[in-house]
Write an enzyme that holds these catalytic residues in place. Structure first.
Site, mmCIF file in Angstrom:
data_model
loop_
_atom_site.group_PDB
_atom_site.id
_atom_site.type_symbol
_atom_site.label_atom_id
_atom_site.label_comp_id
_atom_site.label_asym_id
_atom_site.label_seq_id
_atom_site.Cartn_x
_atom_site.Cartn_y
_atom_site.Cartn_z
ATOM 1 N N ALA A 224 0.824 -1.212 0.000
ATOM 2 C CA ALA A 224 0.000 0.000 0.000
ATOM 3 C C ALA A 224 0.858 1.263 0.000
ATOM 4 C CB ALA A 224 -0.944 0.008 1.198
ATOM 5 N N ASP A 347 -2.240 5.788 8.222
ATOM 6 C CA ASP A 347 -1.643 4.446 8.088
ATOM 7 C C ASP A 347 -2.119 3.530 9.210
ATOM 8 O OD1 ASP A 347 -0.102 2.323 7.130
ATOM 9 O OD2 ASP A 347 1.717 2.986 8.155
HETATM 10 CA CA CA Z 1 1.061 0.682 5.914
#
Ligand code: CA
Length: 729
Positions: A224, A347
């Site tokens: 990601a 995140d």
């Molecule tokens: Ca990450």
């Protein structure tokens, strides 16, 4: 031990000679396949190996095999509680090293071994698989998927791997470069291999352990940070044929949707072109099969990029980022989801380990799922429908004040919105808890797990502020934050930086009560294992492998390994002897953070090893010499202040994810302030031409010019001079 198992073990000993002949290449594994259940009563003439014959029933009934560790979290519930008690509060003082196996690697070791009968299956760096005699460490076979070493640049956190699944005579491993490989459990020979990657133009990787159930093998991926679209795939365990695939985030809506759930999810992404960067939502760690509902739970990761205003400028929750998604294990059809962090902006993955249990909640017995994701809240969900039952904080969570139990949503702290100016936020991207294992003692309703406080200063990317969009950079990270100037932003705001801390916590998932807390010297520590012996085992950053009193947190036993530890301990028993294992070697997501405290890895080096302990064992670990970390006198530089500043930005954009903020390495990748004269002389060949790509340092000539390399070099020398001067003062 059940009678059937005892028989199989004896049979195994007879057959081991036959198996060896297969390893030596004198047999034909194809023509002498084991019987379906492996528990044959065949005589010695049958050369087929019977090891690794784990099936659904054995995993579901793991309680009847306390000596084995049959699946990633020991059984399908993934509670990681060992029912063994030979090593207990009274005897643990006699625990010593029984055997040690050197991995020949200085990268992080993260694997959970699978132990079945007397074989241990585990992985090391570069997705290499070992089968070893669990009593001695003697290698039975080794399989190397030969991951191209330059692939290191395409993975965020080193060439790590968290282990294999063993199922019906096969061993399944995901390779760093995205393959799922089935091996014969007896010989290590490859049976099939599939490429799980849908788009090789994007940096997909696999570091997680596959799971196996109902004739299928399940695997996700990572990437990601680089800009990918995450998904999970189920393959037929026997043939490797794809059975289903579930994408965790929607793709380009103009191309239609793979299923109705993604059409629903796409309504929560607004105004942006998230699919161009990727969207994110990778499932790089936790996939849990639930036999009660025939569900597969997918722990879904963060957005790509991290910043929601870039992904989805019109707002929205951005499903299924940072969610736990339940799909039908047979078909991949969506059943329910719970999103831990709507509109993830930090995140905050929900890929952390998930545990299944039955708990009495408010007077009602419920089948629950528990998770402590990065965002700092400990969730208890009802597995039948995903309903939120509890969400207590386990670390300071400055991004949100609490979870509203009526709406099930976090209440964000508007003061820490970083749209206009940088903000220190807790937890940072390492999370309040990461992938390191947690362990649940159902008899006391206590979860033991490593928690941490480690902030980041979040600042929206300069490119986005100037242009209103961010173009995906295919060869480096796409975070949407201002990473190039990170060092400068930290310096400007260093007075407000929250302190870092790391803990082992004994936590009640229903009340949120901390029964006890052990504070470590460093934030980034190993996974936990609780046992019926009344102990909790954990390795830490300072190199200690410790046994804690499970009721009080008192340290009852400690062993210095001279290397920082992240991996999960497990326990197993063979011939009435209990063993406790752990791998050493740190790194992983911590590479970026630079040098904090004198961890064991900083002091001595990062020795990738498997260590196995038992009572009255007396093997010794070599005592290394402390490393010389004095910064040497640097070459002369003539670069201007502007060039050094340019080098700083390039360094933090391209190099820091591995080599650390401010050129201070956590001790895994080389610390570039310590470069030798020969490295200085060959700087361009290394950085641009890739002469060390065989060690993982691919060349960057596709992104960087010789002038860029000079600027980075000048920055490194300047930084080394600054730190050398500070050390002398
Ligand atoms: Ca990450």
């Amino acid at each position: 031990m059940p009678e059937q198992n005892r028989v199989s073990k004896i049979t195994y000993k007879i057959l081991y000679v036959g198996m060896l002949s297969l390893v030596m290449g004198c047999g034909d594994s194809q023509s002498e396949a084991p019987t379906a259940d492996g528990h044959t009563d065949a005589g010695p003439r049958v050369a087929a190996p019977i090891i690794g014959q784990i099936d659904d029933a054995r995993i579901e009934n793991a309680a009847s095999e306390p000596g084995n560790w049959l699946a990633y979290g020991r059984d399908y519930s993934e509670q990681r509680f060992s029912p063994l008690e030979q090593v207990n509060r009274s005897s643990v003082g006699r625990l010593g090293l029984a055997w040690m196996k050197d991995m020949g690697s200085n990268f992080a070791q993260e694997a959970t071994p699978i132990v079945v009968d007397d074989t241990m299956f585990f992985t090391s760096s570069w997705s290499i698989v070992y089968a070893a005699d669990a009593r001695t460490g003697e290698t039975r076979w080794r399989y190397d998927p030969e991951v191209p070493r330059e692939f290191l640049r395409k993975a965020c956190c080193g060439p790590v791997n968290r282990g294999v699944a063993v199922y019906k005579g096969r061993v399944y491993v995901g390779s760093l470069d995205g393959r799922l490989i089935a091996l014969d459990a007896g010989t290590g020979q490859k049976v099939w291999e599939v490429d799980t990657v849908t788009d090789h133009g994007r940096n997909y990787s696999i570091t997680g352990a596959p799971r196996a159930a109902r004739g299928k093998v399940f695997i996700g991926n990572g990437g990601a940070e680089f800009g990918v679209r995450g998904y999970v795939t189920a393959y037929d365990a026997n043939t490797g044929q794809q059975v289903w695939r579930f994408f965790n985030v929607p793709g380009d809506p103009s191309l239609g949707f793979e299923n109705p759930a993604l059409e629903m999810a796409a309504k929560t992404w607004k105004g942006g072109e998230w699919w161009k960067i990727g969207g994110g939502g990778t499932a790089w760690n936790s996939l849990v099969f639930d036999p009660d509902f025939n569900n597969l739970y997918i722990g879904v990761g963060n957005g790509s990029p991290w910043t929601r205003v870039i992904r989805s400028p019109g707002g929205g929750d951005n499903l299924f980022l940072a969610s736990i998604v339940a799909v039908d294990a047979d078909t991949g059809a969506y059943k329910w989801h719970y999103q831990t962090t709507p509109g993830d902006n930090w995140d905050y993955t929900a890929v952390q380990d998930m545990m299944l249990a039955e708990l009495e909640v408010d007077g009602v017995m419920r089948k629950v799922l528990m998770q402590a994701p990065k965002n700092g809240f400990f969730y208890v969900l009802d597995r039948s429908d995903g309903k939120l039952l509890r969400a207590h904080p386990f670390v300071p969570t400055t991004w949100a004040t609490h979870i509203d139990m009526v709406t099930g949503r976090p209440v964000e702290n508007a003061e820490l919105d970083y749209l206009n100016e940088p903000k220190w936020i807790l937890p940072g991207p390492l999370g309040g808890h990461n992938w390191q294992s947690m362990s649940f003692d159902a008899s006391t309703r206590t979860v033991y797990f490593p928690a941490q406080e480690h902030p980041l200063i979040y600042q929206l990317s300069d490119e986005y502020k100037q242009n209103g969009f961010v173009k995906r950079n295919p060869s480096t990270m796409n975070l949407g934050l201002e990473i190039g100037r990170l060092s400068q932003i930290i310096d400007e705001n260093v007075d407000a930086m929250p302190a870092s801390a790391g803990y082992l916590k004994a936590f009640d998932p229903l009340t949120g009560e901390e029964k006890w807390v052990h504070e470590h010297l460093h934030y980034w520590n190993g996974g936990a294992l609780a046992t019926r012996g009344g102990l909790v085992f954990q390795g830490d950053a300072m190199g200690n492998f410790s046994a804690y009193h499970s009721d009080t947190g008192e340290i009852l036993w400690q062993f210095q390994t001279y290397t920082s530890i992240l991996a999960p301990p497990i326990s197993f028993e063979i011939d009435d002897r209990q063993y406790v294992s752990v791998m050493t070697g740190a790194g992983g997501g911590d590479h970026f953070n630079g040098y904090v405290n004198d961890t064991a890895t900083i002091q001595y080096g990062n020795f990738g090893r498997m260590l196995v302990f038992a009572l009255d064992a007396t093997e010794e670990i070599p005592v290394p010499e402390a490393l010389d970390r004095q910064i040497p006198i640097q070459p002369e530089i003539t670069a201007s202040a502007e060039e050094i500043q340019h080098g700083d930005v390039l360094y933090h954009g391209y190099c820091a994810p591995c080599h650390g903020i401010n050129a201070a390495s956590v001790g895994v990748m080389p610390d570039l302030r310590l470069m030798r004269p020969s490295t200085h002389q060959t700087f361009h060949q290394i950085v641009l031409d890739g002469v060390r790509s065989g060690m993982g340092m691919a060349g960057f000539s596709d992104d960087l010019t010789p002038q860029d390399a000079n600027a980075i070099h000048a920055y490194l020398i300047s930084r080394a001079n600054r730190d050398r001067q500070a050390a002398l003062e």
